[in-house]
Write an enzyme that holds these catalytic residues in place. Sequence first.
Site, short mmCIF file in Angstrom:
data_model
loop_
_atom_site.label_atom_id
_atom_site.label_comp_id
_atom_site.label_asym_id
_atom_site.label_seq_id
_atom_site.Cartn_x
_atom_site.Cartn_y
_atom_site.Cartn_z
N SER A 1 22.13 10.24 62.12
CA SER A 1 22.29 10.63 63.53
C SER A 1 23.55 10.09 64.20
O SER A 1 24.14 10.77 65.05
CB SER A 1 21.06 10.20 64.32
OG SER A 1 20.76 8.84 64.08
N LYS B 1 24.80 13.75 69.40
CA LYS B 1 24.55 14.11 70.80
C LYS B 1 25.69 14.93 71.41
O LYS B 1 25.50 15.62 72.41
CB LYS B 1 24.32 12.85 71.63
CG LYS B 1 23.18 12.01 71.08
CD LYS B 1 22.19 11.58 72.12
CE LYS B 1 20.97 10.99 71.43
NZ LYS B 1 19.87 10.69 72.32
#
Lengths: 317, 317
Positions: free
Chosen positions: A304, A54
């Site tokens: 991720s 992110k």
Amino acid sequence: MIEIPSKEEVLAAHQRIKSLVHHTPVLSSRLINDIVGAQVVFKCENFQKMGAFKMRGATNAILQLSSAQKDNGVVTHSSGNFAQALALAAYNLGVKSFIVMPTTAPQVKKDAVVGYGGEIIECQPTLKAREHAAKIVGQRHQATFIHPSNDMNVILGQGTACVELLAEHPDLEVIFTPVGGGGLIAGTALSAHHLAPECRVFGGEPFAVDDAYRSLKSGVIESNTSTNTLADGLKTELGDQNFPVIQKYVEKIIRVQESEIVDAMRLIWERLKIVAEPSAAVALAALVKHKAAFQKRRIGIIISGGNVDLDRLPFTS
Amino acid sequence: MIEIPSKEEVLAAHQRIKSLVHHTPVLSSRLINDIVGAQVVFKCENFQKMGAFKMRGATNAILQLSSAQKDNGVVTHSSGNFAQALALAAYNLGVKSFIVMPTTAPQVKKDAVVGYGGEIIECQPTLKAREHAAKIVGQRHQATFIHPSNDMNVILGQGTACVELLAEHPDLEVIFTPVGGGGLIAGTALSAHHLAPECRVFGGEPFAVDDAYRSLKSGVIESNTSTNTLADGLKTELGDQNFPVIQKYVEKIIRVQESEIVDAMRLIWERLKIVAEPSAAVALAALVKHKAAFQKRRIGIIISGGNVDLDRLPFTS
């Protein structure tokens, strides 16, 4: 209709952020290859700054603001990794950040946001309360709202992990990512489409929050009625910016059971020797589940993130 | 008196094994640097083949055997990482391995040895029974006994992690390793002595098994009366090959409490996002404990391995 970003925009996003994020390593395991029956490489965004991909999208989105916008700061709502990502990306760029977090967010995540210089605004733990609080804060400070996943600059930023992965492994035939709010898989599919048109992109999603699977079936953005999954990064839903990209460029979304997520997480921890969050394991779980369809393929998996609570791990003998 | 290996022998060991082991990465964490008040880099042998530095020593020792010796195979006794290391190193070199393991060794470790083609000989869980069984097996097959830590070729092999670390960070002022049987710290100290003579080497050791600390004090090899530590790789004792090297080239051994080991392990898992075994955390625990003495230094830490039982982690909130 949204406009699909071009190859030049995909590459420009990577050039824009690359000095501000880590170029994360790519790992592999002979034993995992044997289990799957394919050549699997893992792009390890758990080693990214603040521990998740992110950071890429947050950085790209802030860099696309005007000077006036940067002066007024940025605002988002998130109980998870994007809160920390926006706070840190803003801090690195000398921009003020306002982070709306539910009162129920773990103290450790609030501490991380404050540690990165973010200003926390607490709200009730509902999507409506979060959106309302973010709107009020945005108006009060003229801060620009940046959505965690449904913003094309965020999507382009998340896609830069795939840009790096394909630069290192240009012959990948398949890429798997987890699916939550849709930013990572949309960015990945966009990058793969432009940089390796033959490479197919698949998503992994928990059965318990299979909104993206159902959205692709129905053609409209579906919601989740339950959020009962270990993969706490995947509870969010798609949006009008990323859904058309996913419809166009994602091959298929594969759903997995909670026990399959834990098994995949154990494989990653034991064999790659890395700390990856349950959401990250969902992509490998999906591949393992459908491995018969991917024999001998060259496969990339985006890990991720690695932000886990070590006191609440799902392993039990 | 043992003969201390030369700089040429240290470098030759690295040349000899480097194509057969992983060149492991070096990681760092801004937050760990802030906590310690120094620049700390971690040489990650948890990413080594079979998950620990022991692969280096086992490989080097087998490569130094004659063809006739290789034909007859190798034997060792170990309940831990060296069992797997010797089995895998032997397998890679087409050599037969006989591994004496106590009946109490975890099934997962036995399975790993068998998976690497090793032949397990079970014995009672005492040092005497292990040594006896290894002797019998050695005689029966004319197999060469390779000690897990008290063998100069093993020591030279273990020192190659430090050779790589110093090649990448030639300006390190301090290196920390954990201390168990003494192979890693002796090899590290030997490499540092020859390649970075100003660099000081420190050991970390649990209070519960502080035999090496006491050995350096008394000048003779001491034993442990208890083995009650989380750091199960560090229960073994020094030997006549590594002790003189440690006496000559190791600056000091710092003892740590069990809670300090868990705290350091948590820092490594949460901040570096890697799976490291408790023994590996002992080196960082020692540095954190004495950080006042190392302010602003450039410090290397050898993460010895990453073989843990995920069902029995020491973290609790």
